[in-house]
Design an enzyme around this catalytic site. Structure first.
Site, mmCIF file in Angstrom:
data_model
loop_
_atom_site.group_PDB
_atom_site.id
_atom_site.type_symbol
_atom_site.label_atom_id
_atom_site.label_comp_id
_atom_site.label_asym_id
_atom_site.label_seq_id
_atom_site.Cartn_x
_atom_site.Cartn_y
_atom_site.Cartn_z
ATOM 1 C CE LYS A 140 -3.645 3.591 1.626
ATOM 2 N NZ LYS A 140 -2.351 3.412 2.294
ATOM 3 C CB ALA A 196 -0.736 -0.067 1.242
#
Length: 498
Positions: A78, A50
């Protein structure tokens, strides 16, 4: 006589950190000789799946096509991170990228919101964020800000191993040379600088500059040069992690989830082909077997492998640049991936190396300033992570009781006290996380200011309600009009690459 300029950079170690460096140097340093030593026999940590929005700047600087990149790394979008149970079990909030609401005059939006909350006319703070609204709706599109519609910054989730492979192809296409093999020893010159790396098979590779990307082993900066390590376990006590992928299906959520557990927290990172999961925990409060049971019991689908263990000590190097060697990635320090900063710290190290790269001889003033800036960066990210732990109300759980009562670094204590007293925040030293991030986490963790800016009281109540309602409506209506995240991912196959 003209002294020859240093033109060879040797990167020790591959993985995400090593290949990010190789890609940047081979693209942005024409005329330099970029080499990298990597062994297929040595595994990589690979938990950094991430990212935060700055990763897009890195890819753009290299001229990487976004569609090609996302296809190659099985990437998803994201919009932020959801924190589940960090205040207390059953409560959650989302730290979305970008701004929340819009200020009026010289007064930030949250001061008006605080007054509105006190008067019972304000929706939850995070509901005024377009990123939050889109994330919770499972939607995404590349939004062009116009009129009242704010920008919607975004980052990526991706498979770290696939990203390293993607960057390897990119680097080699731009002239970087890879050497397969293990580093047996490090050769030092008479001045104490690193002269060469000695590999298995009696191979010797010399260079002018060295980048240590050997992970926790820190073969150059630690073993060879003897630079010490500052252990931050007293502030961030989690020292182990288990990582496991599982099956995923449907519309991948466009956000990361961090779920608080009794002795740490569990991450959930949706990719196109699977979901990445992991449990970061304190070995003083939980056994490895118990951690594995908890992790495997809280997956969305069947596990695709056995949990992979990782042991670490959160902290940083005493120096990041010593002699002619700069450490990046895990060789320079480790901060748990709670706010997805691991890959970003690699990115900023590379940018700083490019900024301080000497034309000729290296000077101590440059090293000192590089190290000062990097120390500040690590310290401020550490403080932001500590905020999540410290501001909890999970009473009766030993780990959470301990971090709630721990002594704080002075700068973090100052930030919390300032916000509690007057809802003010002050950002120093160009630190990574700006006011919107601190605000979302402080409010999400239940830190309520005692007062707001007096100018917020000047607005008539009906006008205040309209002002807050408009900010809420823009975020919610814009998010509702966006297509599903899956539709964006499906469109990647039809996009033509430049």
């Amino acid at each position: 006589m003209i002294t020859p300029l240093p033109r060879t950079i040797l990167i020790a170690g591959g993985g995400t950190a090593g290949w990010m460096a190789a890609a940047a140097f081979s693209k942005l340093l024409p005329g330099w000789n970029i080499q990298i030593v990597e062994s297929d026999a040595i595994g990589t940590v690979g938990v950094g799946e991430a990212t935060i929005p700055q990763i897009r700047l890195f890819n753009q600087a290299l001229g990487i096509d976004e569609a090609e990149f996302l296809r190659a790394v099985q990437g998803t979008i994201k919009l932020g991170i959801e924190f589940d149970g960090w205040t207390r079990p059953g409560e959650r909030y989302l730290h979305g990228f970008g701004s929340v609401g819009r200020g009026m005059g010289l007064v930030d939006f949250h001061h008006y919101w605080l007054r509105g909350q006190a008067e019972g006319i304000a929706a939850p703070y995070h509901d005024h964020s377009l990123n939050n609204a889109a994330a919770l709706a499972g939607s995404f599109a590349q939004v062009e800000p116009r009129g009242p519609i704010p920008p919607m910054p975004y980052a990526y989730h991706f498979d770290a191993a696939l990203y390293a492979a993607f960057l390897r192809r990119f680097s080699e296409a731009h002239g970087a040379v890879r050497h397969e093999g293990r580093i047996v020893s490090v050769e030092r010159s008479d001045t104490g600088d690193i002269a060469a790396l000695l590999l298995d098979g009696e191979r010797r590779i010399a260079a002018d500059w060295f980048v240590d990307a050997t992970g926790f082993a820190a073969l150059l900066i630690g073993d060879a040069l003897g630079v010490g390590y500052q252990d931050w376990t007293q502030w961030l006590p989690c020292d182990r992690a288990l990582a496991v992928p599982c099956e995923g299906a449907g519309n991948p959520l466009p956000y990361t989830r961090a779920t608080a557990r009794s002795a740490g927290w569990q991450w959930r990172i949706p990719l196109q082909h699977r979901i990445g999961n992991g449990y970061v925990y304190s070995s003083a409060h939980l056994s490895d077997d118990e951690a594995a049971v908890t992790l495997l019991a809280n997956l969305d689908g069947a596990p695709l492998a056995d949990p992979k263990p990782l042991r670490f000590a959160t902290g940083k190097r005493d120096a990041f640049w010593d002699r002619n060697c700069v450490a990046i990635g895990l060789a320079s320090g480790f901060l748990e991936p709670l706010e997805s900063t691991s890959i970003h710290l690699v990115q900023t190290a590379i940018a700083r190396i490019l900024q301080f790269l000497p034309r000729g001889a290296m000077h101590e003033a440059d090293r000192a300033e590089y190290n000062r800036l990097t120390h500040v960066e690590y310290d401020r990210v550490r403080d932001f992570l500590m905020l999540h732990y410290h501001a909890n109300q999970r009473v009766g759980e030993p780990l959470w009781d301990a971090v709630r009562s721990m002594a704080l670094p002075d700068e973090l204590a100052r930030k919390i006290a300032l916000f509690k007293s007057s809802a003010r925040l002050s950002r120093r030293d160009d630190e990574l996380f700006a006011e919107p991030g601190w605000l979302q986490v402080m409010l999400g963790q239940g830190i309520v200011p005692q007062a707001w800016h007096p100018s917020a009281d000047a607005l008539p109540r009906d006008d205040l309600a309209g002002f807050l309602g408009a900010a809420h409506s823009v975020a919610q209506r814009t998010a509702a009009a966006l297509p599903p995240h899956r539709a964006f991912l499906d469109s990647l196959a039809q996009r033509v690459f430049a």
